[in-house]
Design a protein around this motif. Sequence first.
Motif, PDB file in Angstrom:
ATOM      1  N   ALA A   4       0.836  -1.202   0.000  1.00  0.00           N
ATOM      2  CA  ALA A   4       0.000   0.000   0.000  1.00  0.00           C
ATOM      3  C   ALA A   4       0.871   1.251   0.000  1.00  0.00           C
ATOM      4  CB  ALA A   4      -0.916   0.004   1.212  1.00  0.00           C
ATOM      5  N   ALA A   5       0.382   2.288  -0.643  1.00  0.00           N
ATOM      6  CA  ALA A   5       1.082   3.566  -0.692  1.00  0.00           C
ATOM      7  C   ALA A   5       1.066   4.229   0.687  1.00  0.00           C
ATOM      8  CB  ALA A   5       0.429   4.481  -1.724  1.00  0.00           C
ATOM      9  N   TRP A 305       9.158  -4.414  -9.287  1.00  0.00           N
ATOM     10  CA  TRP A 305       7.878  -4.006  -9.875  1.00  0.00           C
ATOM     11  C   TRP A 305       8.182  -2.919 -10.886  1.00  0.00           C
ATOM     12  CZ3 TRP A 305       5.349   0.635 -10.383  1.00  0.00           C
ATOM     13  CH2 TRP A 305       4.007   0.588 -10.780  1.00  0.00           C
ATOM     14  N   GLU A 311       0.645   5.262 -13.165  1.00  0.00           N
ATOM     15  CA  GLU A 311       0.223   4.264 -12.193  1.00  0.00           C
ATOM     16  C   GLU A 311       0.658   4.651 -10.788  1.00  0.00           C
ATOM     17  OE1 GLU A 311       0.273  -0.118 -13.958  1.00  0.00           O
ATOM     18  OE2 GLU A 311       2.048   1.004 -14.611  1.00  0.00           O
ATOM     19  N   MET A 312       1.881   5.119 -10.651  1.00  0.00           N
ATOM     20  CA  MET A 312       2.386   5.495  -9.334  1.00  0.00           C
ATOM     21  C   MET A 312       1.654   6.721  -8.780  1.00  0.00           C
ATOM     22  SD  MET A 312       4.715   3.358  -8.312  1.00  0.00           S
ATOM     23  CE  MET A 312       5.708   4.204  -7.083  1.00  0.00           C
ATOM     24  N   ASP A 314      -1.395   7.791  -9.662  1.00  0.00           N
ATOM     25  CA  ASP A 314      -2.794   7.436  -9.399  1.00  0.00           C
ATOM     26  C   ASP A 314      -2.948   6.618  -8.125  1.00  0.00           C
ATOM     27  OD1 ASP A 314      -3.475   8.761 -11.699  1.00  0.00           O
ATOM     28  OD2 ASP A 314      -3.785   6.959 -12.912  1.00  0.00           O
ATOM     29  N   ALA A 315      -1.933   5.826  -7.797  1.00  0.00           N
ATOM     30  CA  ALA A 315      -1.995   5.004  -6.582  1.00  0.00           C
ATOM     31  C   ALA A 315      -1.625   5.779  -5.328  1.00  0.00           C
ATOM     32  CB  ALA A 315      -1.079   3.793  -6.725  1.00  0.00           C
ATOM     33  N   GLY A 316      -1.194   7.034  -5.475  1.00  0.00           N
ATOM     34  CA  GLY A 316      -0.929   7.890  -4.319  1.00  0.00           C
ATOM     35  C   GLY A 316       0.461   7.822  -3.748  1.00  0.00           C
ATOM     36  N   TRP A 317       1.409   7.270  -4.492  1.00  0.00           N
ATOM     37  CA  TRP A 317       2.754   7.124  -3.946  1.00  0.00           C
ATOM     38  C   TRP A 317       3.456   8.455  -3.713  1.00  0.00           C
ATOM     39  CZ3 TRP A 317       4.951   3.026  -1.765  1.00  0.00           C
ATOM     40  CH2 TRP A 317       4.324   1.797  -1.956  1.00  0.00           C
TER      41      TRP A 317
END
Length: 379
Positions: A4-5, A305, A311-312, A314-317
């Motif tokens: 999880a981010a 990965w 993607e990064m 959008d996933a909140g990283w």
Amino acid sequence: MLPAAPDYRSGSLASVLPAVARSLGSSRYATVPGLGLGPADRAVVVLVDGLGYEQLVRRSGHAPFLRANLDSTLRLDSGFPSTTATSMGSFGTGTPPGQHGLVGYEVLDPERDLVFNELSWENGPDPFRWQPTSTVFQEVLLDGVEVTRVGPGFFDGSGLTNAALRGGRFRAASSMADRVSAAVDAVKASPHALVYLYWGELDKVGHVHGPASWEWVDELESVDRHLSSLATRVPAGTAIHVTADHGMVDVPFAHRVDLAGEPDLLTGVRHVAGEPRAAQLYLSPGTTPAEVVQRWQDRLADRAWLGTRDEMVDAGWFGAVRPEVRDRIGDVLAIMLDDGAVVDTARMRPELLRLRGLHGSVTDEERGIPFVTVAARTV
């Protein structure tokens, strides 16, 4: 798969200084998460570079002062990437990397199409333009809190300091004992003070010898002794907080992929930046991220990965990302999940290639950082 981010709202390094500011009564941070801190007249915040939470718990028998406070110690997230320049931005501004814009060890300046090192700031842009957000130090000064930053003299006025840690006065001190004395003097000089104290020795030892080495343990013992000394010398009403910017993993030299011998991996790649454990790839015109992702994933398999900037983000990283920061992030990211790394012997300096301990990726060992609080003394 990635874990999880980070939770940048309340569970990361970005939460530390806002919570301390709130404990000091700053009106500008009255509504931020308080991390359980009680009110204090004065505070000393110590950032021990490279003191990962997992490493501290594992070696707490060598750190009696920190061990005595371990039950109340919080495990926070350094954020991503788990590297000093990015973490200092999050720590100093109280915002995630997508806001402060310090998104890696080496990053692309899109305006110049030039990769520069955000730690050394060599050939870097104007740090005040690169990171325009006010720091927590600047904000609490407006509330009447006296701010003093203590560290090695070469940090004063450096690019990274100006970008991430500006505000208040700077006190130069070389040894850890001198830094403790400077911090004590600063906190005694004002009834309403915030003192920031930086220690980088543990990180240096971890890089050279590895975080599992006896040398690292020896340095942890030294840090612990100086923290204990600090706690006995500050005046009543002073809280002490200890945190870190990242942890570290031991990366065997046999587990490193050398780009100098992997020309296929560089096909369509204009720049390689980031960290050996979290490479950021900036692509040549006409190259699609999907083809680079596939090529690198085939080579690294389940060791890493591979994914895209979108993607990064959008996933909140990186947390919420300002438009001008987005292009600083690589088109493709290669994030190590095991104890490996991606290096380039044709480009990297020999002294960097010799480092045993590395960080930057998303493992618990690298992301987990402690937040230790010693409550304000009453007498």
